[in-house]
Write a protein that holds these residues in place. Structure first.
Motif, mmCIF file in Angstrom:
data_model
loop_
_atom_site.group_PDB
_atom_site.id
_atom_site.type_symbol
_atom_site.label_atom_id
_atom_site.label_comp_id
_atom_site.label_asym_id
_atom_site.label_seq_id
_atom_site.Cartn_x
_atom_site.Cartn_y
_atom_site.Cartn_z
ATOM 1 N N PHE A 1 -46.967 15.386 18.162
ATOM 2 C CA PHE A 1 -47.410 13.443 18.504
ATOM 3 C C PHE A 1 -48.781 14.205 19.268
ATOM 4 N N THR B 1 -46.654 9.656 17.178
ATOM 5 C CA THR B 1 -47.186 10.612 15.883
ATOM 6 C C THR B 1 -47.504 9.343 15.165
ATOM 7 N N THR C 1 -40.976 17.401 21.652
ATOM 8 C CA THR C 1 -42.307 18.551 21.725
ATOM 9 C C THR C 1 -42.781 18.621 20.510
ATOM 10 N N VAL D 1 -42.687 16.858 16.312
ATOM 11 C CA VAL D 1 -42.436 15.856 15.644
ATOM 12 C C VAL D 1 -41.153 16.375 14.612
ATOM 13 N N GLN E 1 -43.550 8.886 21.537
ATOM 14 C CA GLN E 1 -42.516 10.699 21.620
ATOM 15 C C GLN E 1 -42.042 10.082 23.158
ATOM 16 N N SER E 2 -42.629 9.364 24.044
ATOM 17 C CA SER E 2 -41.400 9.319 25.423
ATOM 18 C C SER E 2 -39.990 7.973 25.146
#
Length: 221
Positions: free
Chosen positions: A68, A90, A173, A175, A186-187
């Motif tokens: 990411f 990403t 962590t 992709v 990501q989050s």
């Protein structure tokens, strides 16, 4: 040699599937606040200036990784002041889908550009959780050579509704399977607690239609 092979089969030797670490590009909120409108203007892109009318964009920083290491941003005016939220993300598919594409034509990689009204709040994935869902055609590259690189070949452009949605990556962590061509924050916590509330607030005033702009880190140099 045979002893090594036997140890590998018995599990004593394991090869890591984690890709080599690449130094990420760090983008600051201050950099974007000072330059985002300039970049939009230089590219003749539309920048929405109504109060809480959000400009959803992403900055592609690196390709060929499974991390990411890009960013999604939301720029908007609030009481006359320009605000900006930034999320690690990403803009390319994970390595799993590069090697195992869903279509024979290859894995989707979104082409950089601005896509007016191309998204709306809707369900994503099997769980149908609220996200920004693609509702108008967008061009993507089709990468079908089954290697670990993201190949941006103009001859493979495919324009259509590919459901390259904007969703979250469950805090992963790497992709991996979290993107088959989607734009992925990501989050999951920040997606649910910050990104989507901004989208809902904007939709209440201006309607359930969102423009998405995919930029490149070189646009800010």
């Amino acid at each position: 040699m045979f002893k090594l092979l036997r140890k590998f089969k018995e599990g004593y030797i394991k090869f890591s599937m984690v890709p080599k670490k690449v130094k990420p590009v760090v983008i600051t909120k201050e950099l974007l606040l000072g330059n985002i409108q300039r970049v939009y203007k230089e590219k003749d892109y539309k920048f929405f200036e109504g109060d809480t009318s959000i400009n959803v964009f992403a900055v592609r920083c690196l390709t060929g990784t499974d991390m990411f290491d890009d960013y999604v941003g939301v720029a908007y005016y609030s009481s006359g002041e320009l605000e900006l939220d930034l999320y690690p993300a990403t803009t390319e598919p994970g390595r799993h889908w590069l090697l195992n594409p869903l279509r024979d034509s290859g894995c989707a990689i979104m082409k950089e550009g601005q896509y007016l009204g191309a998204y709306a709040i809707g369900g994503h994935g099997r769980r149908k959780y609220p996200a920004l869902r693609q509702v108008k055609p967008i061009p993507v590259y089709r990468d079908n050579n089954l290697d670990k690189n993201h190949d941006l070949d103009e001859s493979t452009i495919d324009i259509g509704i590919h459901y390259t949605n904007i969703h979250h990556g469950y805090g992963a962590t790497l992709v991996r399977k979290n993107s088959a061509g989607c734009i992925v924050i990501q989050s999951n916590q920040r997606f649910n607690d910050a990104f989507m509330p901004l989208a809902r607030k904007s939709a209440e005033i201006y309607g359930n239609s969102f423009t998405f702009t995919l930029l490149n880190i070189n646009d800010f140099k």
